[in-house]
Every structure is written in C-alpha cells, then in structure tokens.
Scaffold this motif. Structure first.
Motif, mmCIF file in Angstrom:
data_model
loop_
_atom_site.group_PDB
_atom_site.id
_atom_site.type_symbol
_atom_site.label_atom_id
_atom_site.label_comp_id
_atom_site.label_asym_id
_atom_site.label_seq_id
_atom_site.Cartn_x
_atom_site.Cartn_y
_atom_site.Cartn_z
ATOM 1 N N LEU A 65 -8.615 -5.500 5.450
ATOM 2 C CA LEU A 65 -8.186 -4.284 4.808
ATOM 3 C C LEU A 65 -9.391 -4.120 4.053
ATOM 4 O O LEU A 65 -10.023 -4.888 3.188
ATOM 5 C CB LEU A 65 -7.189 -4.166 3.589
ATOM 6 N N GLU A 66 -10.068 -2.752 4.165
ATOM 7 C CA GLU A 66 -11.614 -2.505 3.445
ATOM 8 C C GLU A 66 -11.252 -1.669 2.355
ATOM 9 O O GLU A 66 -10.494 -1.124 2.276
ATOM 10 C CB GLU A 66 -12.453 -1.835 4.361
ATOM 11 N N ARG A 67 -12.243 -1.650 1.407
ATOM 12 C CA ARG A 67 -12.373 -1.090 0.070
ATOM 13 C C ARG A 67 -11.080 -0.902 -0.637
ATOM 14 O O ARG A 67 -10.222 -0.206 -0.790
ATOM 15 C CB ARG A 67 -12.194 0.714 0.633
ATOM 16 N N PRO A 68 -11.155 -2.194 -1.090
ATOM 17 C CA PRO A 68 -11.764 -3.246 -1.192
ATOM 18 C C PRO A 68 -11.482 -4.040 -0.061
ATOM 19 O O PRO A 68 -10.290 -4.034 0.471
ATOM 20 C CB PRO A 68 -11.532 -4.007 -2.415
ATOM 21 N N LEU A 69 -12.137 -5.107 0.273
ATOM 22 C CA LEU A 69 -12.130 -5.940 1.369
ATOM 23 C C LEU A 69 -11.088 -6.987 1.190
ATOM 24 O O LEU A 69 -11.472 -7.585 0.316
ATOM 25 C CB LEU A 69 -13.574 -6.488 2.146
ATOM 26 N N ARG A 70 -10.113 -6.725 1.992
ATOM 27 C CA ARG A 70 -8.896 -7.978 1.925
ATOM 28 C C ARG A 70 -8.649 -8.627 3.221
ATOM 29 O O ARG A 70 -8.612 -7.735 4.226
ATOM 30 C CB ARG A 70 -7.874 -7.538 0.905
ATOM 31 N N ALA B 269 -6.855 5.096 5.024
ATOM 32 C CA ALA B 269 -8.095 5.289 4.400
ATOM 33 C C ALA B 269 -8.890 4.159 4.315
ATOM 34 O O ALA B 269 -9.974 3.914 4.173
ATOM 35 C CB ALA B 269 -7.787 5.855 2.873
ATOM 36 N N ARG B 270 -8.115 3.066 4.091
ATOM 37 C CA ARG B 270 -8.854 1.595 3.643
ATOM 38 C C ARG B 270 -9.055 0.915 4.973
ATOM 39 O O ARG B 270 -9.536 -0.222 4.982
ATOM 40 C CB ARG B 270 -7.894 0.961 2.736
ATOM 41 N N ARG B 271 -8.922 1.701 6.314
ATOM 42 C CA ARG B 271 -9.211 1.342 7.345
ATOM 43 C C ARG B 271 -8.585 -0.365 7.683
ATOM 44 O O ARG B 271 -9.291 -1.271 7.809
ATOM 45 C CB ARG B 271 -10.925 1.029 7.664
ATOM 46 N N LEU B 272 -7.311 -0.176 7.802
ATOM 47 C CA LEU B 272 -6.249 -1.277 8.022
ATOM 48 C C LEU B 272 -6.494 -1.618 9.333
ATOM 49 O O LEU B 272 -6.187 -0.652 10.200
ATOM 50 C CB LEU B 272 -5.118 -1.090 7.594
ATOM 51 N N LEU C 288 0.800 -1.112 -0.037
ATOM 52 C CA LEU C 288 -0.045 0.035 0.020
ATOM 53 C C LEU C 288 0.776 1.345 0.066
ATOM 54 O O LEU C 288 1.996 1.067 0.656
ATOM 55 C CB LEU C 288 -0.932 0.100 1.299
ATOM 56 N N ASP D 246 -2.771 5.087 2.444
ATOM 57 C CA ASP D 246 -3.941 4.048 2.076
ATOM 58 C C ASP D 246 -4.225 3.092 3.021
ATOM 59 O O ASP D 246 -5.490 2.644 3.445
ATOM 60 C CB ASP D 246 -3.461 3.209 0.948
#
Length: 799
Positions: A104-109, A55-58, A48, A52
């Motif tokens: 990890l969201e947005r996308p969810l991983r 933002a992606r709410r890790l 990332l 990120d």
C-alpha cells in the motif's frame, strides 16, 4: 459460520477468522477456481475506506512465484487472476500456503498475506505404466503372491486415498498390505493353479480408485504370461491306428505316419518317436519308425501264413526335464495274397494193393492244405492221369485215395498216381503229390504154354539123357505164383511097343522140373516106337496151385541102323534058293551082305536069269530102299544086275510101292531132311522132302512123297524121266540076278535119299564085242537097248 452463506461470504469470514486468530491476513481459495473469483477484500481487512485502495495503489507482490491472484483496482478485492493448481504449486505438501505481500503506497505500508490453495479431487490415480507384463511359472502354487507397483494420486488427503480392484479372474486377486512405510504394499495373489496349455496369457485390468467426491479412478493392464513347465506329456491324435497291408508289400513301404503333439513350450514340446513294444516280438525285424517324423515303414517281408496281425506300441517322448511320454497303438492287419500253392501230404499209405482188392478199398489217406485264406485257401483235388483210383473227401482237408476199378497186376504192375490240388486264387496255384501204388500179385493165372501141341522129332538110337526139346510155359504172376515146375503127366499117356506091351510115357521121356528141358530116359528105337503122344503139365507154386498143360507128339525119326537081310526062298531051306535051269545057289547070311553061290552052264545065253533073291530091311522109308550092284569085278565080269529091280529091263509105267514099303515110310525121315512142322488141331503137318536125280540114265527120275505126317503110303510114287519106265520100289525088292556065265559078288545096299545115279551105278554084262568097241558109244548104246528089250522079253517069259 452460516452454512447457507455464499462462497465469498464464507471466504471473508474465514479470512477474518484467521486474521483474528493470528494477526495475519490469510485467505483460502480452492484450486482450479475460476479467474475473477474474489479471494478476499483487502481494503476492509486493512481498514481503508472506499476509494482509498485505488488511490493508494494497493497491489500484491509475490515472492518468487508467478502471481495467480491480484488486486482488483476499483474495489481493491483480491481475485484469482490465473489458474491455480495446487499440485503444481505445492505438490503433495499440505497445506498448500502461498505467501504474498500486499503493498500500500502513500504512505507505504506492507501487509503479509497467506493464501492457502485448497485441494480438490482433480487428479485421478495414475499407475506408472499403462501395461504391466508379468511372468509367472505355471507350476506356481496357489497362494503365491507377486508384488505390484501401485498407482499414485497427485491429490492429497482423501482425494489421494486409493483402493484397488482387479478385473474378474479365477486365478488371481489383489491383496494390499499395510506396512511401516507411508504407502501400502500391493500384491497379485494366485488363487488357482495355472495351465499354460489352457491359458498361456492372462490379461487383467487393475483399477485404482481415490476417495474423492466424486471418486476418480486409474487403471493399468496386467499382462500375465504363464511360463511353461513340462507338465504335459505328448498326445497322439489317435489312440489307435489301424492299418491293412498286403503280405506282398515291398520293403520300405510306408505303413502309417503317427503324430503326437505336446502343448508345452520349447524343448518341453519337442517329441521323439519310438516303438516301445512289438506283439509278436518278431515284428521288431519288420517295422521301424522315424524318430522325428513318426513315419513307420516296412523293412522286411510279410507272411500272412506266419503272422497275420501285429500290434505296435508307439511312444512319443518330449525333451523336458524330466521327459514325459505319450502312447498309442498301431494295429497292422496283414492281408492274404495267393502266394502259397496247395500242399498235398500222405498221412497213411497201404501198399502194395492186392490185385484182387475190392472196389472201394482205401489205398492212402491224404491231407490237402493251403496256407492262404478265403478263396485263396479253398482247394479242389483230383487224380491225374486217369487211373483205377479216385478221391473221396472225408472232411475238410482230408481225402481218401480209393480203388474204383478192378486191378490186374499182369496188365499194370504199379501205378504212378499224381494227386493234384488247385486253389481258388486269381491266378490259381497248384500243388501235387505223387503216390506210387504197386499192385501185389495174386495167383490168378495158370501157366500157359506157347502152343497147345508140340511136335518133336527125335532120332532113334539117341543117348539116354539126350535133349529132345525145351518146353516153355509162362505164368504172368510173380514170385511163387509165377514159379513154374514141369512134369510128364502119367494119366494114361504112353505107347504100345512092337512087342505088344504098353509102357508109360515116363519110361521114354522125362522133363526137367525147373527148365522144362525134355530129354530121353533111354535110347529110342524107331523099330519099336514110331510115335509117342503124352501130356506135359506146368504147375505154379501159388496157393492154391494152378495148372497148365500141353500135348507133345514125339515122332521117332528112323536111323539107318539095320542092314538088309536075305529072306529064305518060299518052300526052301535056309540059304538055298532054286533058280531056272536047275542050278542051285547057296546063300550065306551075314550082317551086311549075303553070299550066293550059283552054278551056271557055260554057254548060257546073255540075259539068262541065274538067281532070284529076296531081301528085307527093318528100317523104313529111304533107309529101307535097297539097291543091288555087282561089287567085284566092277563092271568087268560077265554079269550085270538091275540097280533097283535086280533086272538092264524097265518096269511097267504104273508101278506103285508095295504095302510093306509104305508102312516103313511113315515117320521115317531124317531131321535134316524135314521141311516145316507146325502144330494144329489135328496134329503136326510135315512137308516131306523130294528126292531127285539129274542122271540121264534110263532108270533116273524123281521120288515125290506127299505132304503131311501119317502119310497115306498109297500115294507114294516114283516118277522117272521121259524115257524111263517104272522101277521097283524098296518094298518090292529085286529078286533076280542076271549071270551071263561068270562068277560075281552081288551087294545089296540101302539107297540114300537124293543120291545121284550115274552110269557107274549100272553093272552091265554083255557080249565081248561090247568091251572092244568102247569108242563107238552111240552104236553100243543102241545095241544095249535092243539087248535089254530082249532080256525083258526073256524075263517076262520066265515070270
């Protein structure tokens, strides 16, 4: 990897290396890391870009566990959010992996992440208990091992590898042993025998140390109690007890208390006392001991003189199995008390003692002892009461009874001697022994008569063998020395008989040898022997014999054994006596009387002397005193005669006895007439009797002989009454008969002593008128007196 990189760099590198290898993100973090410590940078791992991650709410998602790490919002790094404790999270598991997911969201991983919590040495070894109590018998042998529970360590690996050490001890050590199990076996090993009585409890520290850096340790206290074994005998606090007891100690008295201790425990230390041995064996009757307390008491009477010392062997025995014993001695010294009086014994006695024994003669050997000791046994001796004997010390305890003065058996025939002994005790005691010492006789005393001169009166004509007297000589000696025999000594003693011959005394008397009886060998004749003086000897039977003597004066007492005898007239023939007037008288001699025939002329005047006779008597004294009287007819014939003079006239006042009468009077007194005879230096003294008459007749009077034997005859006198005149005595015999003219028988008789003369003793021949005038007595008496005066005148003229 660079050795000098920091922790974050290293971690990243490690993570990356794991990711590359396995395709899985793995992070490693040490336990107990501080909060905020970055474990890993996830954005970079995930590719990332910056910004990120937020933002992606890790974020991190845990699987059933409390999250200890989290994602930092700005950087997206994985950091320690709370305390990590590997032991809590994983225990003993290794490795300690925490599985988590990173979202990890947005996308969810979803990405899997492994977090390994590595161990640090943060746990010290820990024993199960802080104090471990262990019991070991003191009889355990060296080499014995006792298992121990080891310590544990929550760490793993080297941090959990433990080693053990034991505090210093000479009796114990720690031994470890690898076994098939994962853990080691731990043992406590005995290296030296234990002694509970020395160290009953051992306190040791067992330390467990890990191999961490730095090493951590854990400890536990081992409290080792040594179990008792009966390996100790009881021990007395003294090996020897010394006791002093007075011999008068009372029964039940405490002698001593013994004490023994046993360092063992329980029954192994319980002690029982007993007396194991007595020296001497008689002590078993005198002492006993209390089995529990050990008190020894007296149970009998002591006697220092019998046993002065006792040794008691005392045993103390425990109650262990097997029981063990300890020993000690009790020495009892008996102290002397003055309870024994001295004893006096006779070891040798030499009696009887001769009375002539010399001074210093040993009479007896004595032993003196006192069973006490010291001053109580020191003895002094003496003889009581005072006597001719004394004590001489020969050596200690031995004395001689010796003679210190001359003896005299006749004074003291035996002595009762008491030997006394006194000891030096307080108070002192006494003992004594009586010894009888008889004195044997020595012939040192001659027989002794009770008087030096014996005066013996013996009647003449006594029978042969008649007892005259008893002589007694005493000899104070005894037995043969005092046995006396008597004899008449022939050494010149004797007498001259009337015939002129000399005869020894033994021809007259003899003495019984045993009894001293003096007896006549033959009848004694006063006319032959008047006085016999001789010596009697008394001889004892001793060796040599001793002699005593006494003089015996034997006076023969005259008996009236001779009748008067007529003497022939001077110049005439026998029996014919001329008389006045030419008248002849024929005298016929007889044994008792003489008969005279005379012729007188009738008418002869009264008072005329008809005849004159002479008569003698061979006896003496009173026995020769003659009296004349007319026998027939008694006072009735014409004749009368003077009673003593042969004339009714009186003699002259100064008349004395003739020499012939005086000679006869000596020694001629009857025994019953004798007064007191007593011996003296000059011979016996004799109180002669006095012949008295109470008659009122003119011729009555007294005859008073002098005092004393061997009388001086010149001193003999006749004393008549106031009106009496002198009378002829027996020696001057009457020689005239008055014959008035008629025949008469004239009797010549002896005049007995002390005879009473009354009027009938006078034969009066007077005038016929006298017989007719009896009633006129007074007048007749006066006439008679005148007549007698005339006759006296006539006779005087005739003479």
């Amino acid at each position: 990897m660079d050795a000098h990189c920091g922790p974050a760099v290293c971690l990243v590198v490690l993570v990356q290396m794991w990711a590359l290898v396995s395709g899985q993100v793995r992070y490693s973090v040490p336990e107990e890391a501080k909060v905020g410590t970055v474990v890993g940078r996830l954005p970079q791992e995930l590719g990332l870009e910056a910004g990120d991650a937020e933002a992606r709410r890790l974020r991190v998602v845990w699987q059933g566990r409390r999250a200890s790490v989290e994602v930092s919002g700005a950087s997206g790094a994985l950091v320690v959010s709370s305390r990590l404790d590997r032991e809590e999270l994983c225990g003993k598991s290794a490795p300690c992996l925490l599985r988590l997911e990173v979202l990890l969201e947005r996308p969810l991983r979803v990405f899997p992440v492994e977090l390994e919590v590595t161990d640090i040495n943060d746990n010290a070894p820990l024993f199960p208990v802080a104090r471990k109590n262990i019991s070991i018998a003191e009889s355990s042998l060296p080499g014995s091992r006792f298992p121990l529970e080891g310590a544990s360590d929550a760490d793993i690996g080297a941090n959990a590898q433990l080693s053990y050490t034991l505090s210093p001890s000479e009796h114990f050590k720690i031994e470890e042993e690898n076994s098939d199990s994962r853990s080691k076996s731990l043992f406590l090993a005995l290296t030296k025998p234990l002694d509970r009585e020395t160290v009953p409890v051992h306190r040791l520290v067992l330390t467990a140390s890990d191999e961490g850096r730095p090493s951590l340790t854990g400890t536990t206290e081992l409290v080792i109690s040594v179990l008792d074994a009966n390996d100790n005998a009881p021990q007395f606090n003294q090996s020897v007890y010394k006791v002093h007891l007075p011999e008068d100690a009372l029964d039940g008295r405490l002698v001593v208390g013994v004490n023994a201790t046993d360092p063992d425990f329980g029954s192994n230390r319980e002690v029982v006392y007993e007396i194991d041995n007595f020296v001497p064996a008689s002590g078993s009757d005198l002492f006993n001991i209390d089995g529990k307390s050990g008190e020894i008491r007296l149970r009998g009477g002591l006697d220092f003189e019998t046993v002065s010392f006792y040794e008691l062997q005392i045993k103390a025995k425990d109650k262990g199995t097997p029981p063990l014993s300890g020993h000690c001695k009790v020495l009892v010294e008996v102290l002397d008390v003055n309870d024994n009086a001295p004893e006096v014994g006779v070891t040798s006695l030499s009696v009887p003692v001769p009375e002539d024994a010399s001074v210093g003669t040993v009479v007896a050997l004595l032993s003196v002892s006192d069973r006490d000791s010291g001053a109580n046994g020191r003895v002094r001796c003496w003889v009581w009461p005072s006597s001719p004997f004394g004590l001489e010390s020969r050596f200690a305890g031995s004395y001689s009874l010796v003679l210190r003065e001359a003896l005299d058996r006749e004074r003291v025939s035996a002595y009762e001697v008491e030997v006394r002994a006194e000891d030096g005790g307080q108070p002192s005691l006494r003992g004594s022994r009586g010894v009888r010492v008889p004195v044997s006789d020595v012939n040192d005393n001659a027989p002794s008569f009770s008087q030096a001169v014996y005066t013996v009166l013996a009647r003449e004509n006594n029978a042969a063998g008649a007892e005259l007297a008893r002589l007694l000589a005493r000899d104070p000696d005894e037995a043969e020395n005092g046995r006396v025999s008597y004899s008449v000594w022939e050494g010149g003693a004797g007498a001259t008989s009337s015939g002129g011959g000399w005869r020894p005394a033994s021809s007259y008397v003899s003495v019984d040898a045993e009894s001293g009886l003096l007896w006549a060998v033959q009848p004694l004749d006063y006319e032959e022997l008047q006085v016999l003086q001789f010596e009697v000897r008394a001889v004892d039977a001793g060796e040599p014999p001793l002699i005593g003597n006494a003089t015996v004066q034997l006076f023969v007492v005259d008996e009236n054994d001779n009748a008067p005898m007529l003497l022939p007239p001077p110049g005439g023939g026998p029996g014919l006596v001329p008389f006045a007037g030419g008248i002849s008288v024929e005298a016929v001699a007889g044994s008792e009387s003489e008969t005279l025939w005379a012729w007188a002329a009738w008418g002869s005047p009264a008072g005329q002397v008809v005849a004159k006779i002479r008569a003698v008597d061979a006896d003496s004294g009173y026995n020769a005193w003659l009296r004349y009287e007319v026998l027939e007819p008694r006072g009735k014939g014409p004749f009368r005669v003077g009673l003593y003079s042969g004339e009714p006239k009186h003699p002259n006042p100064d008349w004395r006895y003739s020499a012939s009468l005086r000679a006869g009077m000596q020694s001629a007194v009857h025994v019953e007439e004798a007064g007191v005879l007593r011996g003296g230096p000059g011979g016996p003294e004799q109180q002669w009797p006095t012949v008295s008459s109470a008659t009122t007749e003119p011729e009555a009077g007294e005859v008073s002989p002098p005092v004393g034997a061997g009388v001086n005859s010149n001193s003999w006198t006749f004393k008549f009454g106031p009106s009496s005149s002198k009378q002829g005595g027996p020696g001057e015999l009457p020689d005239k008969f008055i014959i008035p003219g008629s025949p008469a028988i004239i009797s010549i008789r002896q005049e007995p002593p002390n005879s009473q003369i009354d009027k009938s003793d006078f034969i009066t021949f007077g005038k016929k008128e006298e017989t007719k005038k009896k009633k006129k007595k007074k007048k007749g008496n006066k006439t008679q007196e005148k007549k007698e005066k005339g006759n006296s005148t006539t006779e005087n003229s005739d003479q």
